[in-house]
Write a protein that holds these residues in place. Structure first.
Motif, PDB file in Angstrom:
ATOM      1  N   ASP A  60      57.060  43.361  68.547  1.00  0.00           N
ATOM      2  CA  ASP A  60      57.865  42.520  69.432  1.00  0.00           C
ATOM      3  C   ASP A  60      57.375  42.673  70.871  1.00  0.00           C
ATOM      4  OD1 ASP A  60      59.623  41.285  67.668  1.00  0.00           O
ATOM      5  OD2 ASP A  60      61.078  42.909  67.744  1.00  0.00           O
ATOM      6  N   TYR A  88      57.930  28.668  65.030  1.00  0.00           N
ATOM      7  CA  TYR A  88      57.358  29.577  64.036  1.00  0.00           C
ATOM      8  C   TYR A  88      56.000  29.041  63.620  1.00  0.00           C
ATOM      9  CZ  TYR A  88      56.350  31.644  59.479  1.00  0.00           C
ATOM     10  OH  TYR A  88      55.727  32.265  58.421  1.00  0.00           O
ATOM     11  N   TYR A 119      57.025  37.589  68.666  1.00  0.00           N
ATOM     12  CA  TYR A 119      57.006  38.439  67.459  1.00  0.00           C
ATOM     13  C   TYR A 119      55.768  38.116  66.638  1.00  0.00           C
ATOM     14  CZ  TYR A 119      58.626  39.315  62.536  1.00  0.00           C
ATOM     15  OH  TYR A 119      58.755  39.680  61.214  1.00  0.00           O
ATOM     16  N   MET A 142      60.392  36.262  56.181  1.00  0.00           N
ATOM     17  CA  MET A 142      61.209  36.788  57.271  1.00  0.00           C
ATOM     18  C   MET A 142      62.054  35.657  57.821  1.00  0.00           C
ATOM     19  SD  MET A 142      59.651  35.135  59.971  1.00  0.00           S
ATOM     20  CE  MET A 142      60.248  36.009  61.409  1.00  0.00           C
ATOM     21  N   ASN A 143      63.035  36.024  58.636  1.00  0.00           N
ATOM     22  CA  ASN A 143      63.850  35.028  59.307  1.00  0.00           C
ATOM     23  C   ASN A 143      64.294  35.585  60.647  1.00  0.00           C
ATOM     24  OD1 ASN A 143      65.394  32.722  59.870  1.00  0.00           O
ATOM     25  ND2 ASN A 143      66.241  32.622  57.797  1.00  0.00           N
ATOM     26  N   PHE A 144      64.714  34.706  61.516  1.00  0.00           N
ATOM     27  CA  PHE A 144      65.340  35.083  62.777  1.00  0.00           C
ATOM     28  C   PHE A 144      66.759  34.547  62.788  1.00  0.00           C
ATOM     29  CE2 PHE A 144      61.436  36.602  64.476  1.00  0.00           C
ATOM     30  CZ  PHE A 144      61.771  37.342  65.600  1.00  0.00           C
ATOM     31  N   HIS A 157      65.012  45.602  61.629  1.00  0.00           N
ATOM     32  CA  HIS A 157      65.312  44.605  62.651  1.00  0.00           C
ATOM     33  C   HIS A 157      64.655  44.971  63.983  1.00  0.00           C
ATOM     34  CE1 HIS A 157      68.307  43.036  59.967  1.00  0.00           C
ATOM     35  NE2 HIS A 157      69.217  43.972  60.201  1.00  0.00           N
ATOM     36  N   SER A 179      65.147  39.787  64.173  1.00  0.00           N
ATOM     37  CA  SER A 179      64.323  39.450  63.016  1.00  0.00           C
ATOM     38  C   SER A 179      64.787  40.241  61.801  1.00  0.00           C
ATOM     39  CB  SER A 179      62.856  39.764  63.300  1.00  0.00           C
ATOM     40  OG  SER A 179      62.684  41.147  63.572  1.00  0.00           O
ATOM     41  N   ASP A 234      63.177  40.970  57.656  1.00  0.00           N
ATOM     42  CA  ASP A 234      62.303  40.694  56.530  1.00  0.00           C
ATOM     43  C   ASP A 234      63.163  40.348  55.313  1.00  0.00           C
ATOM     44  OD1 ASP A 234      62.729  43.559  57.269  1.00  0.00           O
ATOM     45  OD2 ASP A 234      62.098  43.927  55.204  1.00  0.00           O
TER      46      ASP A 234
END
Length: 259
Positions: A61, A110, A131, A178-180, A201, A250, A252
């Motif tokens: 990050d 993204y 990121y 992954m997601n935010f 995270h 974030s 995973d």
């Protein structure tokens, strides 16, 4: 107490810090004390590297301050690396190879593995949360470019609690590993329980103040703090004060554990 606060030179008080660093467990990194890092390809930008594998994270990050004329024409990312950028303040032009996006405050982009991110500042100063992570491929699934603004995303009651809202940035598809999200707690709200899970995270506080429990240590946090939470680090928070506590983070997901 650092370049982000324009407080450098001779100390004006005793040297002290709120930072807490416990490698492979958790870290609280406040803006005081952050230093600049030189990253090839970023021109007229001030960058701080936050969580990295050296701390115990599987990702990296960054906080990027793009000054007037700031840009990255070289491209950020590459083969096997996925990238996510979120605009905390300002206005930037972002490109995912040949696709172009105007990102204002709350805008995000993204870039899947193999697609480089290019940036150009459109105003006096822009501040970004950046990121990168090595993508975990899954046969039959391929991620794709996603861009939007958080103001367009629905706020969903978090686990049925009306005073805690979550916003999901990326599609909930197996193609994405992954997601935010943004979690927002109204004053006095909290997690429903202390979480313990395999996901890790990296979280940046966008507003408010709170008390965060990390591995059973209760730590005060506030806007502009950064928190790293390793796998299995106990975690939960209360929002305190008169303003909602909100942070982007974030996670995973969508993959089994490799042996």
């Amino acid at each position: 107490m650092g370049y982000l606060n324009n407080n450098t030179g001779y100390p004006k008080d005793l040297l002290a810090s709120r930072a807490v660093i416990k490698k492979d467990n958790y870290a609280l990194i406040p803006p005081d004390g952050l230093v600049k890092n030189v990253i090839p390809g970023f021109d007229n930008c001030d960058i701080t590297i936050l969580a990295t594998p050296k701390l115990g994270a599987s990702f990296v990050d960054y906080i990027v301050t793009m000054n007037q004329g700031g840009e990255n024409r070289q491209g950020f990312g590459g083969e096997g690396i996925e990238i996510f950028v979120y605009v905390i303040e300002g206005d930037v032009k972002a490109s995912a190879d040949t696709q172009h996006f105007d990102l204002t405050c709350g805008g995000f982009l993204y870039c899947p593995p193999g697609v480089k991110l290019y940036l150009k500042n459109n105003t006096t100063t822009s501040k970004l949360f950046l990121y990168k992570r090595r993508y975990q491929p899954l046969a039959g699934h391929k991620p794709y470019v996603v861009s939007n603004n958080v103001n367009n995303l629905p706020k969903i009651d978090y686990e049925g609690m009306t005073d805690v809202a979550v916003q999901d940035f990326l599609p909930k598809e197996l193609a994405f590993d992954m997601n935010f999200h943004i979690l927002t707690f109204k004053p006095g709200a909290s997690h429903g329980y202390i979480e313990t899970h395999v996901q890790e995270h990296g979280a940046y506080l966008l507003s408010g103040e709170g008390m965060y429990v990390l591995d059973n240590d209760w730590i005060p946090v506030k806007k502009d703090d950064y928190i790293f939470m390793a796998a299995y680090a106990l975690q939960a928070c209360y929002a305190v004060g008169h303003e909602s506590l909100s942070y982007i983070y974030s996670k995973d997901c969508h993959r089994d554990v490799e042996l």
